[in-house]
Design an enzyme around this catalytic site. Structure first.
Site, PDB file in Angstrom:
ATOM      1  N   GLN A  10       0.827  -1.199   0.000  1.00 38.51           N
ATOM      2  CA  GLN A  10       0.000   0.000   0.000  1.00 38.51           C
ATOM      3  C   GLN A  10       0.864   1.253   0.000  1.00 38.51           C
ATOM      4  O   GLN A  10       2.077   1.199   0.239  1.00 38.51           O
ATOM      5  CB  GLN A  10      -0.916   0.014   1.232  1.00 38.51           C
ATOM      6  CG  GLN A  10      -0.153  -0.016   2.548  1.00 38.51           C
ATOM      7  CD  GLN A  10      -1.014  -0.321   3.742  1.00 38.51           C
ATOM      8  OE1 GLN A  10      -2.226  -0.106   3.729  1.00 38.51           O
ATOM      9  NE2 GLN A  10      -0.407  -0.834   4.802  1.00 38.51           N
ATOM     10  N   HIS A  41      -8.425   5.057  20.150  1.00 38.69           N
ATOM     11  CA  HIS A  41      -7.617   3.999  20.754  1.00 38.69           C
ATOM     12  C   HIS A  41      -7.965   3.759  22.216  1.00 38.69           C
ATOM     13  O   HIS A  41      -7.909   2.617  22.686  1.00 38.69           O
ATOM     14  CB  HIS A  41      -6.134   4.323  20.574  1.00 38.69           C
ATOM     15  CG  HIS A  41      -5.694   4.207  19.141  1.00 38.69           C
ATOM     16  ND1 HIS A  41      -5.501   5.316  18.340  1.00 38.69           N
ATOM     17  CD2 HIS A  41      -5.467   3.124  18.364  1.00 38.69           C
ATOM     18  CE1 HIS A  41      -5.147   4.901  17.129  1.00 38.69           C
ATOM     19  NE2 HIS A  41      -5.126   3.593  17.111  1.00 38.69           N
ATOM     20  N   ASP A  63       0.575   0.863  13.580  1.00 40.10           N
ATOM     21  CA  ASP A  63       0.983   2.219  13.954  1.00 40.10           C
ATOM     22  C   ASP A  63       1.452   2.306  15.394  1.00 40.10           C
ATOM     23  O   ASP A  63       2.026   3.315  15.804  1.00 40.10           O
ATOM     24  CB  ASP A  63      -0.159   3.211  13.715  1.00 40.10           C
ATOM     25  CG  ASP A  63      -1.461   2.778  14.363  1.00 40.10           C
ATOM     26  OD1 ASP A  63      -1.473   2.526  15.586  1.00 40.10           O
ATOM     27  OD2 ASP A  63      -2.476   2.670  13.641  1.00 40.10           O
ATOM     28  N   GLU A  83       0.803  -7.811  12.211  1.00 35.94           N
ATOM     29  CA  GLU A  83       0.629  -6.774  11.193  1.00 35.94           C
ATOM     30  C   GLU A  83       1.072  -7.319   9.835  1.00 35.94           C
ATOM     31  O   GLU A  83       2.122  -7.951   9.721  1.00 35.94           O
ATOM     32  CB  GLU A  83       1.450  -5.533  11.571  1.00 35.94           C
ATOM     33  CG  GLU A  83       1.602  -4.494  10.485  1.00 35.94           C
ATOM     34  CD  GLU A  83       0.296  -3.891  10.026  1.00 35.94           C
ATOM     35  OE1 GLU A  83       0.102  -3.791   8.793  1.00 35.94           O
ATOM     36  OE2 GLU A  83      -0.528  -3.517  10.886  1.00 35.94           O
ATOM     37  N   ASP A 117      -0.210 -12.666   7.596  1.00 40.73           N
ATOM     38  CA  ASP A 117      -1.655 -12.642   7.424  1.00 40.73           C
ATOM     39  C   ASP A 117      -2.265 -13.164   8.719  1.00 40.73           C
ATOM     40  O   ASP A 117      -1.986 -14.293   9.145  1.00 40.73           O
ATOM     41  CB  ASP A 117      -2.046 -13.528   6.243  1.00 40.73           C
ATOM     42  CG  ASP A 117      -3.547 -13.639   6.080  1.00 40.73           C
ATOM     43  OD1 ASP A 117      -4.156 -14.470   6.798  1.00 40.73           O
ATOM     44  OD2 ASP A 117      -4.109 -12.931   5.244  1.00 40.73           O
ATOM     45  N   ASP A 139      -7.778  -4.291  15.677  1.00 41.78           N
ATOM     46  CA  ASP A 139      -7.593  -2.886  15.300  1.00 41.78           C
ATOM     47  C   ASP A 139      -7.494  -2.811  13.780  1.00 41.78           C
ATOM     48  O   ASP A 139      -6.433  -2.595  13.211  1.00 41.78           O
ATOM     49  CB  ASP A 139      -6.324  -2.341  15.962  1.00 41.78           C
ATOM     50  CG  ASP A 139      -6.118  -0.860  15.691  1.00 41.78           C
ATOM     51  OD1 ASP A 139      -7.061  -0.191  15.225  1.00 41.78           O
ATOM     52  OD2 ASP A 139      -4.996  -0.371  15.937  1.00 41.78           O
TER      53      ASP A 139
END
Length: 288
Positions: A10, A41, A63, A83, A117, A139
């Site tokens: 991305q 959050h 993040d 992630e 994944d 999240d």
């Protein structure tokens, strides 16, 4: 614009300057707004931390903001962040402004990052039968506007159920209650089909069209403006819905209190209608 990176997955853009906190965009959508990301959050993480919390699993969260909130509690021994995109975590580790915003979460020795994944990784964790978590936090962006639908499926939630401890809590970001109620309540019915009891609640952004966090395509003055609330679901295994509250030793929060959560639950419940069918890998139910 401060940083623009095209990863294998991305486009990652970080904006802002020394006078204001950074904003993080993923493929053109505002993922984190530094000025008020804490509203999202805090609402996502802290209700799930009311109980045992030694081992925390975060799905997404590259993040570092969700990890930052979990690490504020005594008794947290490990935080595993799963992630997909290493580029997001790399930026969250190395960019001074973004690392400051996430409290240098990825420098904490209790944090382990897995690049994978989440569906495949979690299925492997179930097969190993070695990993159990007190808290699991999803999240992820709204499934109605992203390709992450499988991480909102009955099959995925069934895997989460197997890696939770018997008293574990599962917090899910489920999209806007007011703007995309069909998506939100489909997440709720899917969790319940997987054997969870749920407690719906929502959180408002700072102002309509300016709310920060997943699914914000632009800020005030842009086209569309985006929804001004986030919907969450707190889930536990079994038939009895979880209590929605904060731990007695919760840190001082900027946007949450006991009364805030009670109002958040009432606000979400007002939108409940006919129960939609659950979403599965074979029959995904999320629309745009």
């Amino acid at each position: 614009m401060r940083v623009a990176v095209q990863t294998d997955l991305q486009e990652v853009v970080l904006t802002g300057d020394r006078q204001e906190p950074p904003d993080l965009f993923l493929d053109g959508r505002l993922r984190v707004s530094g000025q008020d990301e804490y509203r999202y959050h805090e609402a996502l993480v802290h209700p799930a931390m009311n109980g045992a919390r030694a081992r925390v699993l975060i799905v997404g969260g590259g993040d570092g903001m969700a990890a930052r909130e979990a690490l504020r509690y005594r008794g947290v021994r490990s935080v595993t962040v799963v992630e997909l995109d290493p580029g997001v975590v790399r930026l969250a580790r190395t960019d001074p402004a973004l690392a400051s915003l996430n409290g240098q979460a990825f420098r904490d020795p209790r944090v382990r990052v897995v690049y994978a994944d989440a569906f495949r990784w979690l299925r492997g964790a179930v097969d190993r039968l070695q990993e159990r978590y007190d808290v699991v936090i999803s999240d992820l962006p709204d499934p109605g506007i992203t390709p992450s639908t499988k991480l909102y499926s009955e099959e995925f939630y069934g895997l989460v159920a197997q890696v939770l401890t018997p008293t574990g809590r599962f917090a899910v970001h489920a999209g806007s209650v007011t703007d995309r109620p069909r998506t939100y309540w489909t997440v709720d019915s899917t969790l319940r089909a997987a054997g969870f009891a749920t407690r719906p609640y929502s959180a408002a952004g700072r102002a309509p069209g300016f709310a920060a966090g997943p699914d914000r395509a632009d800020r005030a003055g842009g086209t569309g403006g985006g929804p001004d609330d986030w919907g969450f679901l707190l889930a536990v295994r079994g038939a009895r819905p979880p209590a929605l509250g904060l731990a007695a030793d919760a840190p001082r929060l900027r946007s949450l209190a006991a009364g805030t959560l009670e109002a958040a639950a009432r606000r979400a419940e007002r939108g409940r209608g006919a129960e939609p069918p659950p979403s599965t890998l074979v029959h995904p139910r999320y629309g745009g």
